[in-house]
Enzyme design. Sequence first.
Site, PDB file in Angstrom:
ATOM      1  N   ARG A  35      34.034  18.055   0.864  1.00  0.00           N
ATOM      2  CA  ARG A  35      33.843  18.829   2.096  1.00  0.00           C
ATOM      3  C   ARG A  35      34.394  18.104   3.331  1.00  0.00           C
ATOM      4  O   ARG A  35      34.570  18.712   4.381  1.00  0.00           O
ATOM      5  CB  ARG A  35      32.363  19.123   2.304  1.00  0.00           C
ATOM      6  N   GLY A  39      37.584  10.029  -0.395  1.00  0.00           N
ATOM      7  CA  GLY A  39      37.151   8.632  -0.367  1.00  0.00           C
ATOM      8  C   GLY A  39      35.696   8.491   0.017  1.00  0.00           C
ATOM      9  O   GLY A  39      35.091   7.441  -0.189  1.00  0.00           O
ATOM     10  N   GLY A  40      35.131   9.565   0.582  1.00  0.00           N
ATOM     11  CA  GLY A  40      33.704   9.569   0.871  1.00  0.00           C
ATOM     12  C   GLY A  40      33.288   8.648   1.999  1.00  0.00           C
ATOM     13  O   GLY A  40      34.105   8.109   2.742  1.00  0.00           O
ATOM     14  N   ALA A 183      21.439  -4.579   4.558  1.00  0.00           N
ATOM     15  CA  ALA A 183      22.863  -4.923   4.689  1.00  0.00           C
ATOM     16  C   ALA A 183      23.495  -4.277   5.920  1.00  0.00           C
ATOM     17  O   ALA A 183      24.201  -4.943   6.694  1.00  0.00           O
ATOM     18  CB  ALA A 183      23.609  -4.511   3.424  1.00  0.00           C
ATOM     19  N   GLU A 203      12.692  -5.990  12.086  1.00  0.00           N
ATOM     20  CA  GLU A 203      12.421  -5.749  10.666  1.00  0.00           C
ATOM     21  C   GLU A 203      10.924  -5.535  10.445  1.00  0.00           C
ATOM     22  O   GLU A 203      10.102  -6.332  10.887  1.00  0.00           O
ATOM     23  CB  GLU A 203      12.916  -6.927   9.826  1.00  0.00           C
ATOM     24  N   VAL A 269      17.707   2.103   8.875  1.00  0.00           N
ATOM     25  CA  VAL A 269      16.478   2.009   8.066  1.00  0.00           C
ATOM     26  C   VAL A 269      16.664   2.598   6.665  1.00  0.00           C
ATOM     27  O   VAL A 269      15.710   3.016   6.034  1.00  0.00           O
ATOM     28  CB  VAL A 269      15.292   2.697   8.777  1.00  0.00           C
ATOM     29  N   ASP A 310      24.466   7.388  -5.294  1.00  0.00           N
ATOM     30  CA  ASP A 310      23.267   7.263  -4.460  1.00  0.00           C
ATOM     31  C   ASP A 310      22.193   8.291  -4.792  1.00  0.00           C
ATOM     32  O   ASP A 310      21.024   8.072  -4.467  1.00  0.00           O
ATOM     33  CB  ASP A 310      23.635   7.424  -2.981  1.00  0.00           C
ATOM     34  N   ALA A 318      28.488   1.020  -3.672  1.00  0.00           N
ATOM     35  CA  ALA A 318      29.748   1.640  -4.103  1.00  0.00           C
ATOM     36  C   ALA A 318      30.124   1.247  -5.514  1.00  0.00           C
ATOM     37  O   ALA A 318      30.512   2.099  -6.329  1.00  0.00           O
ATOM     38  CB  ALA A 318      30.863   1.250  -3.131  1.00  0.00           C
ATOM     39  N   HIS A 443      38.638 -28.535  -7.469  1.00  0.00           N
ATOM     40  CA  HIS A 443      38.223 -29.274  -6.275  1.00  0.00           C
ATOM     41  C   HIS A 443      39.396 -29.380  -5.319  1.00  0.00           C
ATOM     42  O   HIS A 443      40.522 -29.643  -5.742  1.00  0.00           O
ATOM     43  CB  HIS A 443      37.766 -30.683  -6.677  1.00  0.00           C
TER      44      HIS A 443
END
Length: 464
Positions: A35, A39-40, A183, A203, A269, A310, A318, A443
């Site tokens: 819609r 890619g959302g 996040a 928070e 939130v 989701d 993702a 290293h």
Amino acid sequence: MSAKYNVIVVGSGPGGYVAAIRASQLGLKVAVVERAEVGGICLNWGCIPTKALLKSAQVFEYIQHAEDYGIKVKDASTDFGAIVKRSRDVAAGMSKGVNFLLKKNKIDVLAGFGKLKPGKTVEVKDDKGKATDYSADHIILATGGRSRELPNLKIDDKKIIGYRKAMTLDKLPESMVVVGSGAIGSEFAYFYNAIGCKVTLVEFLPNIVPVEDEEISKQLERSYKKSGINVMKSSEVTNVDTSGKKCKVTIKTPKGEEKIECDIVLSAVGVSTNIEGLGLEDVGIATDKGKVLVDDYYKTNIPGIYAIGDIVKGQALAHVASAEGIICVEKIAGQNPEPLDYNNIPGCTYCSPEIASVGYTEKAAKEAGYDIKVGKFPFSASGKASAAGAKDGFVKVIFDAKYGEWLGAHMIGANVTEMIAEVVTARKLETTGHEIIKSVHPHPTMSEAVMEAAADAYGEVIHL
């Protein structure tokens, strides 16, 4: 009735477009219903553009600390409009890339809002109100989520905003209250603070980034306070008065009520699922607390209809949606994919310092009944981190004392989001702590800290 497909995917985010491409690779005729932008949310309004914003903030921070590296820079300043434009350009470029991939894989893109109808049919209504029905053997719902609204924090996109508006503000606010330190909230708190906005991070729970190991939360709090962010834990925004020029924010804290004035309140939130108007009730699909109920292969209770991302249980990430989409279509195509191991999903937060984690926290491992070995290696002891001027943070690893199973890893520091995949792969392969210690790491690198932390867990660490 228009075209008939093997698979119709409703939603073209990282779950939807990946599922569609994998289905096409497996020889199925596929369509995607979208819609808005291909890619959302992740690609257009989430993962990608936010990383572009964060990179601009990081570059500005580098310039501000250039003298630490023996370089002098005069009169550096931010151009907020240019920062936002770069972010939008990056997102647009990625969206074009996904469009190309869909075209390359011969996937039809059906523009409009998709709604389920009985008989494995999707009605697609375009922006002019014209509705067309499409049928498929299999329909995958991948409609994602949006900013969750609290009753006392209604988003007006002027003074109280969600993450989407936070990416496209007209000008840099002087001050901001960020509500929620997950996040999204933590990343925006870092971004706006780094480019010159006075930020307060609120928070409700006792620790910021509350899903992370407690030691990680405490380290991020120290880093944020050091950079000038006002961190308020165990606190709740009870009211926002937007009637004047500024927002008057009332915050309930452990020490009593506090009032803060700011230009913008960012509500971060959490996420609400996009399942309204999809016709779930019309076809009898079972839901619980805003999530579609599915099995291990994402089948709903109605044959031929699936859901991923989701809108189902599991982490709203993702890469989780993409993995679910692949498993779903491989099962549809008659293959035998393994169910997803939700305890081996990496989580990343791209603030500065970055956070990356996978598996059990120390507290969760103990609660699960494990006898554990814990190792830590601070980046202050890392040669690469010292050379890079990025000594904040550490790597923490958790092993089962009996069998050596790698139960979890938690990292905070520069580039740790690039390091966590080693742990995910090792855990998938059932690698033990001793095998990590004996795997030679290059290293000097930041990734040496993983080996050193494992060695610390077994009393073999060299550089501490």
